[in-house]
Scaffold this motif. Structure first.
Motif, PDB file in Angstrom:
ATOM      1  N   PRO A  50      33.975  39.723  25.162  1.00 53.17           N
ATOM      2  CA  PRO A  50      32.839  40.070  26.029  1.00 53.17           C
ATOM      3  C   PRO A  50      33.209  41.079  27.127  1.00 53.17           C
ATOM      4  O   PRO A  50      32.352  41.813  27.616  1.00 53.17           O
ATOM      5  CB  PRO A  50      32.429  38.726  26.647  1.00 53.17           C
ATOM      6  N   LEU A  51      34.457  41.063  27.544  1.00 55.26           N
ATOM      7  CA  LEU A  51      35.008  41.994  28.531  1.00 55.26           C
ATOM      8  C   LEU A  51      34.472  41.770  29.948  1.00 55.26           C
ATOM      9  O   LEU A  51      35.245  41.711  30.908  1.00 55.26           O
ATOM     10  CB  LEU A  51      34.797  43.445  28.118  1.00 55.26           C
ATOM     11  N   PHE A  52      33.161  41.665  30.111  1.00 51.96           N
ATOM     12  CA  PHE A  52      32.569  41.445  31.434  1.00 51.96           C
ATOM     13  C   PHE A  52      31.480  40.382  31.307  1.00 51.96           C
ATOM     14  O   PHE A  52      30.589  40.495  30.471  1.00 51.96           O
ATOM     15  CB  PHE A  52      31.980  42.749  31.996  1.00 51.96           C
ATOM     16  N   ILE A  53      31.562  39.370  32.158  1.00 44.04           N
ATOM     17  CA  ILE A  53      30.579  38.282  32.125  1.00 44.04           C
ATOM     18  C   ILE A  53      29.967  38.125  33.515  1.00 44.04           C
ATOM     19  O   ILE A  53      30.559  38.518  34.521  1.00 44.04           O
ATOM     20  CB  ILE A  53      31.226  36.955  31.672  1.00 44.04           C
ATOM     21  N   SER A  63      39.597  37.638  31.043  1.00 43.90           N
ATOM     22  CA  SER A  63      41.062  37.710  31.050  1.00 43.90           C
ATOM     23  C   SER A  63      41.551  38.819  30.118  1.00 43.90           C
ATOM     24  O   SER A  63      42.549  39.487  30.400  1.00 43.90           O
ATOM     25  CB  SER A  63      41.654  36.364  30.636  1.00 43.90           C
ATOM     26  N   ARG A  64      40.835  39.028  28.997  1.00 44.41           N
ATOM     27  CA  ARG A  64      41.197  40.099  28.076  1.00 44.41           C
ATOM     28  C   ARG A  64      41.018  41.469  28.747  1.00 44.41           C
ATOM     29  O   ARG A  64      41.876  42.356  28.609  1.00 44.41           O
ATOM     30  CB  ARG A  64      40.338  40.016  26.811  1.00 44.41           C
ATOM     31  N   ALA A  65      39.922  41.650  29.475  1.00 44.67           N
ATOM     32  CA  ALA A  65      39.685  42.913  30.176  1.00 44.67           C
ATOM     33  C   ALA A  65      40.757  43.145  31.227  1.00 44.67           C
ATOM     34  O   ALA A  65      41.241  44.274  31.402  1.00 44.67           O
ATOM     35  CB  ALA A  65      38.301  42.911  30.807  1.00 44.67           C
ATOM     36  N   MET A  66      41.142  42.090  31.939  1.00 47.94           N
ATOM     37  CA  MET A  66      42.178  42.223  32.952  1.00 47.94           C
ATOM     38  C   MET A  66      43.526  42.567  32.328  1.00 47.94           C
ATOM     39  O   MET A  66      44.319  43.314  32.900  1.00 47.94           O
ATOM     40  CB  MET A  66      42.290  40.933  33.765  1.00 47.94           C
TER      41      MET A  66
END
Length: 314
Positions: A50-53, A63-66
């Motif tokens: 999702p990257l951004f929620i 956490s994946r986006a970070m």
């Protein structure tokens, strides 16, 4: 992730990390919110996350986006650095600079224009009179590069930058031989003579000392400082003018300064530009030159660039 990954999606990821909202990213990228949402959907599909929620204060990176953020943002910086010209010289500057100014501060442009023409015969300038256009919208659309004016305010949604060039005093002026000339004038004496002022909505006006508001006569309003010297020379009108604008007419001998016991008013001169210009070495040269000229102009007080936008200038 597919082999034909669209690298343009990384710009959207970068803007989302910085602004934490679709609308913020859309303004920074000069895209519609719908286009950002579409790019974000594709990016989520490519990266399987999702990257951004949604969070309490906007969209929050997962956490994946970070985890991805440091490497991707570093990569974007390397790409931009690699695309910059290695050796920029003003002699090779092939550029049309489009500026909007109020007529009282056109003095800032003279030495910059002369220097650009001397350095590169390919440099061109288009200078527009600010009251005739909407500067904020013109900066957004790319029709203007820089706006110069007094106490400019720009609510640019995070994509406009501004800098205080200097602070300039106003002086009182009237025709040569005016009854108020030759000595220190009181507020009461000043109020006995009619005044001229810049009309509201023109050049950021009305411009004039507070004491002029106590005059016994309604003001004569004009829309440009260039009209004032001829008007003053043929009448008993008194006007407050920025020192830089008045000095040209003072040197020509058609008007004289009036010395008043009240302190002069000062007004700041700002420049505003779009953030997209900061990747253009020619624009960086122009901004540096304007800042240098502003800092050395008379009793002016230059300050550092400040990136936080202010209210609208249109």
């Amino acid at each position: 992730m597919t082999r034909n990954f669209d690298l343009n999606l990384l710009k959207v990821f970068e803007a989302m990390v910085e602004h934490r909202s679709v609308h913020g990213a859309s303004r920074a990228l000069w895209m519609t919110p719908e286009a950002v949402c579409d790019a974000l959907t594709r990016l989520r599909h490519e990266l399987g996350d999702p990257l951004f929620i949604a969070g309490e204060s906007g969209l929050v990176p997962t956490s994946r986006a970070m985890e991805l953020s440091p490497e991707l943002l570093s990569g974007m910086k390397h790409i931009r650095r690699g695309l910059k010209p290695r050796h920029f010289t003003t002699g090779a500057m092939k550029r049309t600079f489009r500026l909007a100014v109020s007529d009282d501060i056109a003095f800032l442009l003279g030495s910059v224009v002369q220097k650009a023409i001397g350095a590169s015969p390919l440099a061109c300038f288009e200078v527009h009179h600010m009251p005739g256009i909407a500067p904020l919208r013109a900066l957004h659309s790319g029709r203007l590069d820089v706006v110069l004016g007094r106490d400019l305010c720009a609510d640019g949604g995070g994509v406009l930058r501004s800098a205080r060039l200097c602070v300039e005093e106003e002086i009182l002026v009237a025709r040569r031989g005016h009854p108020l000339g030759g000595g220190l004038v009181s507020e009461l004496q000043l109020a006995a003579y009619p005044r001229a002022a810049i009309a509201r909505g023109c050049e950021g006006g009305p411009v004039g000392r507070q004491e002029l508001s106590a005059a016994r006569f309604p003001p004569v309003l004009v829309d440009s400082y260039t009209l004032l010297p001829a008007l003053l020379a043929a009448t008993d009108l008194v006007a407050a003018m920025p020192r830089s604008a008045a000095e040209v007419a003072l040197r020509a001998g058609c008007i004289s300064p009036i010395h008043c016991e009240l302190p002069p008013r000062s007004s700041p001169i700002d420049m505003v530009w779009h953030v997209r210009s900061e990747g253009d070495p020619c624009m960086n040269w122009l901004l540096d030159e304007l800042g240098r000229i502003g800092g050395s102009a008379g009793a002016h007080d230059p300050s550092e660039h400040h990136g936080s936008p202010q209210g609208e200038i249109a």
